[in-house]
Design a protein around this motif. Structure first.
Motif, PDB file in Angstrom:
ATOM      1  N   LEU A 265     -29.641 -20.045  18.964  1.00 37.32           N
ATOM      2  CA  LEU A 265     -30.436 -20.862  18.040  1.00 37.32           C
ATOM      3  C   LEU A 265     -31.780 -20.219  17.733  1.00 37.32           C
ATOM      4  O   LEU A 265     -32.245 -20.246  16.582  1.00 37.32           O
ATOM      5  CB  LEU A 265     -30.635 -22.259  18.648  1.00 37.32           C
ATOM      6  CG  LEU A 265     -29.382 -23.139  18.738  1.00 37.32           C
ATOM      7  CD1 LEU A 265     -29.708 -24.454  19.435  1.00 37.32           C
ATOM      8  CD2 LEU A 265     -28.795 -23.404  17.352  1.00 37.32           C
ATOM      9  N   TYR A 266     -32.403 -19.638  18.763  1.00 36.20           N
ATOM     10  CA  TYR A 266     -33.678 -18.959  18.517  1.00 36.20           C
ATOM     11  C   TYR A 266     -33.479 -17.754  17.598  1.00 36.20           C
ATOM     12  O   TYR A 266     -34.291 -17.499  16.693  1.00 36.20           O
ATOM     13  CB  TYR A 266     -34.293 -18.517  19.845  1.00 36.20           C
ATOM     14  CG  TYR A 266     -35.581 -17.758  19.674  1.00 36.20           C
ATOM     15  CD1 TYR A 266     -36.772 -18.423  19.394  1.00 36.20           C
ATOM     16  CD2 TYR A 266     -35.609 -16.366  19.785  1.00 36.20           C
ATOM     17  CE1 TYR A 266     -37.950 -17.721  19.232  1.00 36.20           C
ATOM     18  CE2 TYR A 266     -36.787 -15.653  19.632  1.00 36.20           C
ATOM     19  CZ  TYR A 266     -37.954 -16.339  19.352  1.00 36.20           C
ATOM     20  OH  TYR A 266     -39.136 -15.645  19.186  1.00 36.20           O
TER      21      TYR A 266
ATOM     22  N   LEU B  95     -31.077 -17.373  15.337  1.00 38.98           N
ATOM     23  CA  LEU B  95     -30.816 -17.865  13.987  1.00 38.98           C
ATOM     24  C   LEU B  95     -32.102 -18.352  13.332  1.00 38.98           C
ATOM     25  O   LEU B  95     -32.333 -18.140  12.128  1.00 38.98           O
ATOM     26  CB  LEU B  95     -29.778 -18.984  14.037  1.00 38.98           C
ATOM     27  CG  LEU B  95     -28.350 -18.572  14.415  1.00 38.98           C
ATOM     28  CD1 LEU B  95     -27.468 -19.803  14.550  1.00 38.98           C
ATOM     29  CD2 LEU B  95     -27.777 -17.613  13.374  1.00 38.98           C
ATOM     30  N   PHE B  96     -32.957 -19.031  14.118  1.00 43.59           N
ATOM     31  CA  PHE B  96     -34.225 -19.508  13.571  1.00 43.59           C
ATOM     32  C   PHE B  96     -35.105 -18.340  13.138  1.00 43.59           C
ATOM     33  O   PHE B  96     -35.729 -18.386  12.071  1.00 43.59           O
ATOM     34  CB  PHE B  96     -34.943 -20.354  14.623  1.00 43.59           C
ATOM     35  CG  PHE B  96     -36.321 -20.766  14.216  1.00 43.59           C
ATOM     36  CD1 PHE B  96     -36.519 -21.793  13.287  1.00 43.59           C
ATOM     37  CD2 PHE B  96     -37.437 -20.123  14.749  1.00 43.59           C
ATOM     38  CE1 PHE B  96     -37.806 -22.159  12.910  1.00 43.59           C
ATOM     39  CE2 PHE B  96     -38.713 -20.493  14.377  1.00 43.59           C
ATOM     40  CZ  PHE B  96     -38.904 -21.517  13.448  1.00 43.59           C
ATOM     41  N   THR B  97     -35.141 -17.285  13.962  1.00 46.42           N
ATOM     42  CA  THR B  97     -35.972 -16.122  13.621  1.00 46.42           C
ATOM     43  C   THR B  97     -35.457 -15.439  12.359  1.00 46.42           C
ATOM     44  O   THR B  97     -36.231 -15.068  11.462  1.00 46.42           O
ATOM     45  CB  THR B  97     -35.977 -15.129  14.793  1.00 46.42           C
ATOM     46  OG1 THR B  97     -36.440 -15.800  15.976  1.00 46.42           O
ATOM     47  CG2 THR B  97     -36.868 -13.947  14.496  1.00 46.42           C
TER      48      THR B  97
ATOM     49  N   ALA C 171     -33.623 -16.792   9.965  1.00 47.23           N
ATOM     50  CA  ALA C 171     -33.839 -17.667   8.809  1.00 47.23           C
ATOM     51  C   ALA C 171     -35.301 -17.645   8.361  1.00 47.23           C
ATOM     52  O   ALA C 171     -35.607 -17.639   7.160  1.00 47.23           O
ATOM     53  CB  ALA C 171     -33.407 -19.088   9.152  1.00 47.23           C
ATOM     54  N   ARG C 172     -36.221 -17.592   9.333  1.00 45.10           N
ATOM     55  CA  ARG C 172     -37.646 -17.566   8.974  1.00 45.10           C
ATOM     56  C   ARG C 172     -38.002 -16.272   8.263  1.00 45.10           C
ATOM     57  O   ARG C 172     -38.752 -16.274   7.281  1.00 45.10           O
ATOM     58  CB  ARG C 172     -38.491 -17.727  10.239  1.00 45.10           C
ATOM     59  CG  ARG C 172     -39.988 -17.822   9.964  1.00 45.10           C
ATOM     60  CD  ARG C 172     -40.763 -17.997  11.236  1.00 45.10           C
ATOM     61  NE  ARG C 172     -40.530 -16.861  12.137  1.00 45.10           N
ATOM     62  CZ  ARG C 172     -41.074 -16.782  13.366  1.00 45.10           C
ATOM     63  NH1 ARG C 172     -41.840 -17.765  13.818  1.00 45.10           N
ATOM     64  NH2 ARG C 172     -40.827 -15.721  14.103  1.00 45.10           N
ATOM     65  N   ASN C 173     -37.441 -15.147   8.707  1.00 42.33           N
ATOM     66  CA  ASN C 173     -37.721 -13.872   8.054  1.00 42.33           C
ATOM     67  C   ASN C 173     -37.123 -13.830   6.649  1.00 42.33           C
ATOM     68  O   ASN C 173     -37.716 -13.256   5.721  1.00 42.33           O
ATOM     69  CB  ASN C 173     -37.159 -12.720   8.894  1.00 42.33           C
ATOM     70  CG  ASN C 173     -37.891 -12.575  10.227  1.00 42.33           C
ATOM     71  OD1 ASN C 173     -39.054 -12.981  10.338  1.00 42.33           O
ATOM     72  ND2 ASN C 173     -37.217 -12.011  11.214  1.00 42.33           N
TER      73      ASN C 173
END
Length: 766
Positions: A754-755, A757-759, A761-763
């Motif tokens: 999840l971390y 994927l979050f990173t 997606a944020r980039n």
């Protein structure tokens, strides 16, 4: 209508019956057919045995995913149960017809090879085994080439013994189908209908099994049939009663069956139950001495063959095994087989006739021990504890044969036609006549010593594996085991004296008694090697066998693998688990207190008095103190001490990725060995301060930024090495081991994913 037409129509009706009403009509038709042709004196036409009988036995004793067996259907239909009991009872028309068919030699049957136990099927496929068939098993006496040709009666017994295996297979199929339905919502419509039928059948069985809540469950039809067959085919004496017309087993000589033939039938029935239930798919089915004496091609280490693998016995067999054990224990002491005309011509296992525990017990010992041990070792995580509880109850019944009374078996009697069984004794009378251990049972205990010693330690290993699954049930079983050991001071003294003689400790008794106990030590040592042949688990399965298997008795051992320390550790783990349970836990804490009191009675004179002197102060405080309680689920990634029970060897749980956990376990073990964290810091010799001598020429030649940078780099590396050595010294001193297994946790991996994927997606969004 010709008998052939009747038999064909019976076959179609039997195979097409999938509901209780249709099954009842088919059973009634079979009974009527047998009575009609039996009364007509035509000795039951061959067409019935060739066409209708195989279909009948298949539908009665085999449960498939599409339709349950007749016996399963009878669990929810009393009318069908009564019809089946009338047809299949020893005095019923089917077995009478079977006996007549064998008497006239109508035909022979071949049992489906795919439904035979694995090792028996492998033996049939080996031509070299034929010269030793009778030694391997009486079941192989009728082999012709690679097939096993059976009489009608033997064919019936094979299907009867196969029923619990069939139920276990059907249950496993139903469970897998239910999981598939949850995992694949878009499954095809035909498959959904099949799964629906399975779930309907399962719910019917569940409701029928629990319809009398608060009352002792009534014995199933199958167990009642088993008890009736045991009474009929395996009586207390092999000598036919005098002045009697004979029964199915005890035929008069004029009926074509003498005492020897009657005994052969009893032996065949007992061996059939042993092979299908106890041995089953065991990869070491025969004693090692038989392999060596007869040069059999089946190696004792046959588990290395891909054909036979380590697997637990079929679930659901425990209740039948318990009844079998109870009955055999009851008749074992009084069975009479020393009649010359009975044993004449019977060569298999003749030496067991001179056994102090009778004829039948030596045949059961090894298969039953391995059956119990395979259950405790190979039982997979996530299995229902009730399946193990059934096997456990069979073990308890075997350990206490002096408690086997006729009243315990009365509940298994078949009800008379149109009636119900009546309880013959009241509870008050039952309590008054309970038996206890007496010195007359000493030979039984000594001949079965491993059931009271080694198997107890292996069971504690199972308890450690499953303490998280059902802490209450596991504690109840542990309490029952200790209750058996502590029930009699004489029994406990005998068990300890044998253990002391085995380990060459001085006994506080007379030399005459010492000699009596010592003569059993070689046979116990041989049993320990033979009965546990090849049974072990991998390091990741939490086994207590993989390090020193088949080597020692550890019931009264004071090391970490001894029963006392395993129990102390189990109590710490159980107490921590109980505190996490929702609701009232008073009952569980009472069981804990009961276990502690029994431990004092069993180990007070042998271990507890010397325990503080044998353990270092730090370890003793960890066992008895309250400061560092066992943390059950997920310890810290670097933490490992005595109270943690080596978290790298606990069983693979559902909360971990199995392949990653095994990989991290191996990597952690390699790191601990490379960094020497598996030994105490006291083992390493202390080297004092190191003197470094500098050359005067080198000191005068230092200069420039390059040399200065090199000195700074060397100094930084030296500081890192010093810190690393200090950390290793601290870890060795405090017995801390590297354990990367927590990285295999599904929760940890989910958080990392999840971390990530979050990173990502944020980039992307930025």
């Amino acid at each position: 209508m010709p008998p052939e037409t009747d038999a064909a129509s019976l076959r179609e009706a039997i195979l097409g019956a999938s509901r209780p009403a249709a099954a009842a009509r088919a059973v009634s038709s079979v009974s009527e057919f047998l009575r009609r042709h039996g009364a007509a004196g035509d000795n039951h036409p061959r067409a019935f045995f060739a066409d209708a009988l195989p279909a009948l036995l298949f539908r009665v004793f085999v449960a498939s995913p599409d339709s349950p067996s007749f016996i399963d259907l009878a669990a929810a239909d009393p009318a069908l149960a009564e019809l089946l009991a009338s047809l299949l009872s020893p005095s019923g028309p089917l077995l009478a017809a079977v006996s007549a068919a064998d008497r006239h030699g109508l035909l022979r049957f071949v049992f489906p090879p795919e439904r035979l136990p694995d090792w028996l099927r492998l033996a049939l496929s080996s031509d070299a085994v034929s010269s030793s068939d009778e030694v391997i098993s009486p079941l192989l006496a009728g082999r012709v080439g690679s097939e096993l040709h059976l009489s009608v009666f033997e064919y019936y017994l094979f299907w009867f013994a196969y029923y619990p295996i069939s139920v276990a297979t059907a249950m496993a199929t139903a469970t897998a189908a239910a999981r598939a339905r949850k995992a694949l919502p878009s499954i095809s419509e035909p498959a959904l209908k099949s799964i629906g039928r399975i779930e309907s059948w399962m719910s019917t069985l569940a409701s029928s099994a629990s319809r009398n809540l608060g009352q002792k469950p009534e014995s199933s039809l199958y167990l009642k049939l088993l008890y009736s067959y045991l009474k009929e085919f395996v009586p207390n004496s092999c000598v036919p009663p005098r002045n009697s017309g004979g029964t199915l087993l005890h035929r008069a000589v004029s009926d074509g069956m003498d005492a020897a033939e009657s005994f052969r039938r009893a032996e065949f029935f007992v061996h059939t139950l042993i092979q299908f239930w106890l041995i089953g798919d065991d990869f070491s089915p025969l004693p090692v001495q038989i392999y060596l004496a007869y040069g059999l091609p089946l190696s004792p280490k046959v588990h290395t063959n891909a054909t036979l693998v380590e697997r637990p016995p079929a679930p659901g067999v425990g209740d039948a095994v318990k009844l079998f054990v109870m009955y055999m224990n009851k008749i074992n002491a009084c069975v009479d087989i020393d009649v010359p005309n009975v044993l004449e011509g019977i060569s298999s296992f003749k030496e067991t006739c001179n056994s102090p525990v009778g004829y039948w017990n030596p045949l059961i010992q090894r298969p039953l021990y391995r059956f119990l041990l395979r259950t405790f070792l190979f039982c997979p995580m996530g299995v229902e504890i009730k399946n193990v509880a059934q096997v456990f109850s069979a073990w308890m019944a075997y350990m206490e044969p002096w408690k086997a009374q006729k009243e315990d078996l009365d509940g298994y009697d078949l009800a008379p036609p149109g009636g119900r069984n009546v309880q013959r004794v009241t509870e008050g009378k039952r309590q008054m006549c309970e038996a206890v251990y007496t010195p007359e049972w000493e030979n039984f205990v000594l001949s079965n010593y491993l059931f009271y010693s080694s198997l107890v330690v292996h069971f504690l290993g199972f308890a450690h594996k499953f303490i998280h699954s059902d802490v209450s049930s596991v504690l109840q079983m542990v309490s029952k085991v200790l209750e058996v050991l502590a029930a009699s001071t004489e029994l406990l003294g005998l068990i300890y004296n044998v253990d002391a003689a085995y380990h060459s400790r001085i006994l506080g008794s007379s030399s005459c008694y010492l000699d009596h106990v010592l003569k059993y030590v070689p046979s116990i040592r041989e049993q320990l090697q033979d009965w546990e042949d090849g049974l072990s688990e991998s390091d990741a399965d939490g086994s207590f066998l993989h390090e020193r298997r088949n080597s020692d008795l550890r019931l009264f051992s004071i090391d970490e693998e001894g029963a006392y320390n395993l129990l102390q550790l189990l109590l710490l783990r159980a107490e921590s688990e109980i505190q996490r349970l929702p609701g009232d836990a008073v009952q569980s804490f009472q069981t804990l207190d009961l276990i502690r009191s029994k431990m004092k009675k069993i180990f007070r004179d042998h271990i507890e008095s010397s325990q503080p002197m044998n353990l270092p102060a730090r370890e003793y405080n960890q066992h008895h103190g309250r400061g560092e309680v066992f943390t059950p689920k997920h310890p810290g990634p670097w933490k490992h001490s005595l109270a943690n029970v080596n978290w790298m060897t606990r069983p693979i749980s559902d909360s971990e990725v199995a392949w990653l956990a095994r990989l991290l376990i191996r990597f952690s073990a390699w790191l601990n060995e490379t960094l020497r964290l598996d030994r105490d810091d006291s083992d390493t010799t202390s080297t004092g301060p190191t003197n470094v001598n500098f050359d005067g020429n080198e000191l005068s030649s230092v200069g420039g930024p390059k040399d200065a940078a090199r000195m700074v780099f060397v100094g930084a590396c030296s500081l890192l090495v010093l810190v690393g050595q200090s950390i290793l010294h601290f870890m060795r001193a405090h017995r801390i081991r590297i354990n990367l297994r927590i990285l295999a946790s599904k929760k940890f991996l989910t958080a990392v994913m999840l971390y990530g994927l979050f990173t990502v997606a944020r980039n992307v969004l930025s």
